[in-house]
Design an enzyme around this catalytic site. Structure first.
Site, PDB file in Angstrom:
ATOM      1  N   TYR A  95      14.973  16.290 -27.127  1.00 35.47           N
ATOM      2  CA  TYR A  95      15.229  17.446 -26.262  1.00 35.47           C
ATOM      3  C   TYR A  95      14.137  18.503 -26.394  1.00 35.47           C
ATOM      4  CZ  TYR A  95      18.477  20.740 -23.916  1.00 35.47           C
ATOM      5  OH  TYR A  95      19.104  21.611 -23.051  1.00 35.47           O
ATOM      6  N   SER A 191      17.778  11.136 -30.436  1.00 33.16           N
ATOM      7  CA  SER A 191      18.463  12.312 -29.929  1.00 33.16           C
ATOM      8  C   SER A 191      18.555  12.231 -28.402  1.00 33.16           C
ATOM      9  CB  SER A 191      17.760  13.577 -30.409  1.00 33.16           C
ATOM     10  OG  SER A 191      18.566  14.710 -30.198  1.00 33.16           O
ATOM     11  N   GLN A 192      17.957  13.177 -27.657  1.00 32.39           N
ATOM     12  CA  GLN A 192      17.935  13.035 -26.206  1.00 32.39           C
ATOM     13  C   GLN A 192      17.368  11.676 -25.809  1.00 32.39           C
ATOM     14  OE1 GLN A 192      16.410  16.002 -22.924  1.00 32.39           O
ATOM     15  NE2 GLN A 192      14.655  14.808 -23.647  1.00 32.39           N
ATOM     16  N   ASP A 277      25.245  15.024 -39.318  1.00 29.09           N
ATOM     17  CA  ASP A 277      24.511  15.479 -38.134  1.00 29.09           C
ATOM     18  C   ASP A 277      25.375  16.436 -37.321  1.00 29.09           C
ATOM     19  OD1 ASP A 277      23.089  15.795 -35.790  1.00 29.09           O
ATOM     20  OD2 ASP A 277      22.678  13.655 -35.524  1.00 29.09           O
ATOM     21  N   HIS A 312      20.384  15.697 -38.564  1.00 29.27           N
ATOM     22  CA  HIS A 312      19.894  15.137 -37.297  1.00 29.27           C
ATOM     23  C   HIS A 312      18.554  14.415 -37.438  1.00 29.27           C
ATOM     24  CE1 HIS A 312      20.116  14.531 -33.052  1.00 29.27           C
ATOM     25  NE2 HIS A 312      19.033  15.232 -32.796  1.00 29.27           N
TER      26      HIS A 312
END
Length: 333
Positions: A95, A191-192, A277, A312
């Protein structure tokens, strides 16, 4: 961050009921047909690089709406013209980040793959070394700063409809390159980028492998209920002002939820999850993992790496090592 989600044995069994829109397949089929009306328009330009063991190209292809999407392609030196037919890995970014500089991500090319790193439209200025792709079709209406509420009242206008479609076109672009074996294309991202990986896995039926790390955009209703972390908190902030729009917001996000799209995946997969996370909570990742491939004619092989003490950042280099070994094994089979 302390452990805050379900215990691991419960996560491994976590299979939530889903609120999947009845016309999900029609929505995405129409979206891809609309985009494929535009020529893929793959344009390759040599990149002046000090690297000698890999070749680098500055790639442009037509994504959603025919919009130009940038990417770096790195590969073993000379493999584009020596008759090679190499497997390829398409990677999606986290992101707010952009494709940066090509020398920042060399592992896949060093391992013998053609590596396409897709820039994310409209992003590239939150972290890293920058991006080069505009988003010329922003969603209409007020939004919270960020990307998750851009076009939030209509799935046809949402930012991630465009981005997921760009990801599908990135697979098509890498398959069009010389020296690439189109039957051996994998997708990955964190992630994204992990959420995009799952979306593309559900929209492209003939991938060789799928490797999402700590994926975002999965089981969104639970995510916004149990974490205050960004980016999910963008939705909470939006609804704290636009109280009457919850139904429209949740409807839009249901078309983009990685769990719904992951159910349609057909390729073997290696996930990763971090149990501390706060950004992509473990139960949201396990929801996607446990539902992955459920609608396939034959359920694909699944594996997941669990990082008990990480947030994360997940497995970092340990996960990349696991991916390299796992993918080599999958392709050997």
């Amino acid at each position: 961050m302390a452990l805050f989600d379900l215990p691991l044995p419960e996560l491994e069994r976590y299979l939530p009921e889903l609120d999947e829109p009845a016309d999900l397949d029609e929505f995405w089929a129409a979206t891809l047909a609309e985009t494929r009306a535009f020529d893929l328009d793959v344009r390759r330009a040599p990149h002046d690089s000090p690297l000698t063991l890999v070749d680098v190209e500055d790639l442009t292809f037509a994504g959603f709406g025919g919009h130009p999407i940038k990417a770096w392609v790195t590969r073993p030196a000379g493999s584009a013209t020596d008759g090679s037919s190499l497997p390829a890995v398409v990677e999606f970014l986290g992101y707010g980040g952009g494709r940066g500089r090509p020398l920042e991500r060399l592992a896949w090319a060093a391992a013998g793959y053609v590596h396409l790193l897709m820039d994310t439209r409209g992003q590239g200025s939150h972290w890293g070394s920058g991006g080069d792709t505009a988003d010329p079709a922003p969603g209409s209406g007020p939004q919270v700063s960020g990307f998750l509420t851009r076009g939030i009242l209509d799935p046809a206008e949402h930012f991630y409809r465009r981005v997921f479609t760009d990801g599908v076109r990135a697979v098509e672009a890498v398959r069009a390159l010389p020296g690439v074996d189109p039957a051996r294309v994998a997708v990955t991202g964190g992630s994204q980028g992990g959420g995009m990986t799952l979306a593309v896995a559900g929209l492209v039926p003939d991938l060789a492998a799928v490797m999402p790390d700590v994926p975002f955009l999965c089981h969104v209703p639970r995510a916004i209920a149990i974490t205050d972390a960004e980016p999910y908190h963008e939705v909470v902030r939006y609804l704290s002002v636009n109280r009457e729009r919850k139904a429209a917001v949740m409807r839009t996000l249901s078309y983009l939820d990685g769990v719904h799209l992951a159910r349609r995946a057909t390729a073997p997969t290696l996930f990763s999850v971090a149990l501390r996370d706060p950004i992509c909570p473990p139960s949201t990742v396990f929801a996607a993992y446990n539902h992955y491939g459920a609608l396939a004619d034959q359920r694909p092989d699944r594996a997941i790496e669990v990082y008990e003490f990480n947030e994360h950042e997940g497995g970092g280099g340990f996960q990349l090592d696991a991916q390299l070994r796992w993918l080599a094994g999958v392709l050997a089979r």
